[in-house]
Design a protein around this motif. Sequence first.
Motif, PDB file in Angstrom:
ATOM      1  N   THR A  12       5.312 -47.443  -2.147  1.00 25.63           N
ATOM      2  CA  THR A  12       4.727 -47.808  -3.430  1.00 25.63           C
ATOM      3  C   THR A  12       5.759 -47.713  -4.537  1.00 25.63           C
TER       4      THR A  12
ATOM      5  N   GLN B 115       4.651 -55.179  -8.734  1.00 26.93           N
ATOM      6  CA  GLN B 115       4.106 -53.913  -8.248  1.00 26.93           C
ATOM      7  C   GLN B 115       3.655 -54.031  -6.797  1.00 26.93           C
TER       8      GLN B 115
ATOM      9  N   THR C 209       1.695 -51.585  -4.105  1.00 26.78           N
ATOM     10  CA  THR C 209       0.944 -50.337  -3.952  1.00 26.78           C
ATOM     11  C   THR C 209       0.400 -50.265  -2.535  1.00 26.78           C
TER      12      THR C 209
END
Length: 123
Positions: A90, A118, A120
């Motif tokens: 992450t 991003q 995650t």
Amino acid sequence: QVQLVESGGGLVQAGGSLRLSCAASGSIFSINAMGWYRQAPGKQRELVAAITSRGGTNYADSVKGRFTISRDNAKNTVYLQMNSLKPEDTAVYYCNVYGSRYTPSGPSTFGSWGQGTQVTVSS
């Protein structure tokens, strides 16, 4: 000017896969190295993988065997295939491109960063 546009981040469960893309555009004369870095909260930005113009690759030990970097020179695009993702993967992932660009006085070296995407990974 050289612009980088990243795509492909998101939320995935542990063990899943994601593919990141980064396309370079602008007054590009040539592209040498292309790479992916990542930065987790509270940590320094680190190299994940890099690829040279001839296809030579380099990976962080933490991703060897799970991630694969590749590039399409015709499209000035670099990819990062991420398999067997772990929660510790992450981070915000950034692409980096180094090469030469056209200028009125001739080719000039450049180094550009993408805006970040991003990733995650939930446990």
